[in-house]
Scaffold this active site. Structure first.
Site, PDB file in Angstrom:
ATOM      1  N   SER A 114      -2.540  -1.100  -2.927  1.00  0.00           N
ATOM      2  CA  SER A 114      -3.286   0.153  -2.999  1.00  0.00           C
ATOM      3  C   SER A 114      -3.461   0.857  -1.653  1.00  0.00           C
ATOM      4  CB  SER A 114      -4.684  -0.100  -3.580  1.00  0.00           C
ATOM      5  OG  SER A 114      -5.415  -0.994  -2.755  1.00  0.00           O
ATOM      6  N   CYS A 115      -3.030   0.253  -0.560  1.00  0.00           N
ATOM      7  CA  CYS A 115      -3.312   0.869   0.734  1.00  0.00           C
ATOM      8  C   CYS A 115      -2.076   1.539   1.296  1.00  0.00           C
ATOM      9  CB  CYS A 115      -3.831  -0.160   1.729  1.00  0.00           C
ATOM     10  SG  CYS A 115      -2.545  -1.185   2.458  1.00  0.00           S
ATOM     11  N   GLY A 116      -2.295   2.283   2.388  1.00  0.00           N
ATOM     12  CA  GLY A 116      -1.175   2.971   3.008  1.00  0.00           C
ATOM     13  C   GLY A 116      -1.547   3.458   4.387  1.00  0.00           C
ATOM     14  N   GLU A 221      -1.032   8.996   1.555  1.00  0.00           N
ATOM     15  CA  GLU A 221       0.236   8.286   1.537  1.00  0.00           C
ATOM     16  C   GLU A 221       1.185   8.843   0.477  1.00  0.00           C
ATOM     17  OE1 GLU A 221       1.687   3.648   1.084  1.00  0.00           O
ATOM     18  OE2 GLU A 221      -0.097   4.375   0.040  1.00  0.00           O
TER      19      GLU A 221
END
Length: 275
Positions: A114-116, A221
Site C-alpha cells: 500500500s505504500c509508495g 504514487e
C-alpha cells in the site's frame, strides 16, 4: 509458482453459532525486481503478471520507454540456498546501449502492498524524468455518463475479488468506456504497474487518450505512474491526496475522485469531462 488464491481454515460465526470451513484468500508473496542483475526493489504482490509488473515499475521509475529498451525479462534461478526457483525474483536485462537514469539503484527499495514514494523531491523527479510529457496537450474528452459507468464495469470484471473480497483493481478504458485491460493485486500500485507493463510489452506507450480507473484512493504514487505512462485521465472511487492533486495539476492530467454512480469530484483537468 505461487497461486493467485490459497485456502485457509477459518472459524465463522453467524447468528450466534460457530462453524469451521475453508476460506479462499488472495495470495501475497514478495517479488524482488532486479535490473541488469542488481537488486532494485522488493514489493509485496499477488503472483501473476510478474514480468509486466517488473517492467511497469521500471516505466514508472523512468528507466524504460519502449519495448526495444529491454533485452530479456526472466525469473532468477538459484534465488534460494538450495538453488530452486521461487518465481519471486525477476531480472530485467536492458538492451545494449540503454542508459540507466540516476534512480539511486543502491537504495534497495522496499514497498509494501500500500505504500509508495512521496514528497516534493519525488514530484520534481517525475517532472524531469517522464518520457511522455505531452499529457497536457492530450485532447481526449470523456462524457460524464461514460465515466460514471466505469466502476460497475470494473467491478463486474474482477473475477478474483469475487472469490476473495481482498483485492484492488486497476482498469484501462477508452474514452468511449470500453474496458481494454484489468489487473487485480493486493496493492493498488502493483495493479497499475501490471496495466502499464502489459501496455509496454505490447508497444502501446504512451497511453494517449486512455482512462485509468483504480479502486480505492488516488495517491501521489498512482498519479506518478499514470504520468510516467502518458495517461491523461485518472479516476478513483475514493479520495485523492493533496500531493496527488498537485502533481495532476502540474502535469496537465485530469484527476477524478469519489467516482460513485453519477457523482464525482474533479480535482484537476475538468475540461476533459463533458456534461
Amino acid at each position: 509458482m505461487g497461486r493467485v488464491t490459497e485456502r485457509r481454515r477459518v472459524v465463522r460465526i453467524r447468528n450466534g453459532g460457530a462453524g469451521v470451513r475453508p476460506d479462499t484468500l488472495v495470495a501475497e508473496e514478495p517479488l524482488e525486481i532486479r535490473l541488469n542483475g542488481k537488486p532494485l526493489a522488493i514489493t509485496m504482490r499477488t503472483p501473476g503478471d510478474d514480468f509486466a509488473l517488473a517492467v511497469g515499475f521500471l516505466v514508472s521509475e523512468g528507466v524504460l520507454a519502449a519495448s526495444a529498451d529491454v533485452q530479456a525479462v526472466t525469473y532468477c534461478e538459484g534465488a534460494t540456498e538450495d538453488g530452486s526457483n521461487t518465481y519471486n525474483v525477476v531480472n530485467v536485462q536492458l538492451a545494449a546501449g540503454v542508459t540507466v537514469p540516476d534512480i539511486t539503484l543502491e537504495r534497495n527499495v522496499y514497498t509494501t502492498s500500500s505504500c509508495g514514494l512521496c514528497g516534493k523531491a519525488s514530484l520534481d523527479a517525475v517532472r524531469t524524468a517522464t518520457r511522455f510529457p505531452g499529457i497536457a496537450a492530450d485532447p481526449v474528452r470523456v462524457p460524464a455518463e461514460v465515466l460514471s459507468a466505469m466502476p460497475d464495469r470494473l467491478r463486474a470484471a474482477q473475477k478474483v475479488f469475487d472469490r476473495t473480497g481482498g483485492l484492488h483493481a486497476a482498469g484501462l478504458f477508452t474514452a468511449q468506456g470500453e474496458l481494454l485491460d484489468l489487473r487485480e493485486d493486493v496493492g493498488r500500485h502493483n495493479a497499475v504497474d501490471k496495466i502499464v507493463g502489459r501496455a509496454f510489452q505490447a508497444g502501446r506507450l504512451p497511453l494517449t487518450g486512455a482512462v485509468l480507473l483504480v479502486s480505492g484512493r488516488a495517491s501521489f504514487e498512482l498519479v506518478q505512474k499514470a504520468v510516467m505512462a502518458g495517461i491523461p485521465l485518472l479516476a478513483a472511487v475514493s479520495a485523492p491526496s493533496s500531493l496527488a492533486v498537485d502533481l495532476a495539476l502540474e502535469s496537465g492530467m485530469t484527476l477524478v475522485g469519489f467516482l460513485r454512480g453519477p457523482d464525482m469530484n474533479i480535482y484537476a483537468g475538468e475540461e476533459r469531462i463533458t456534461l
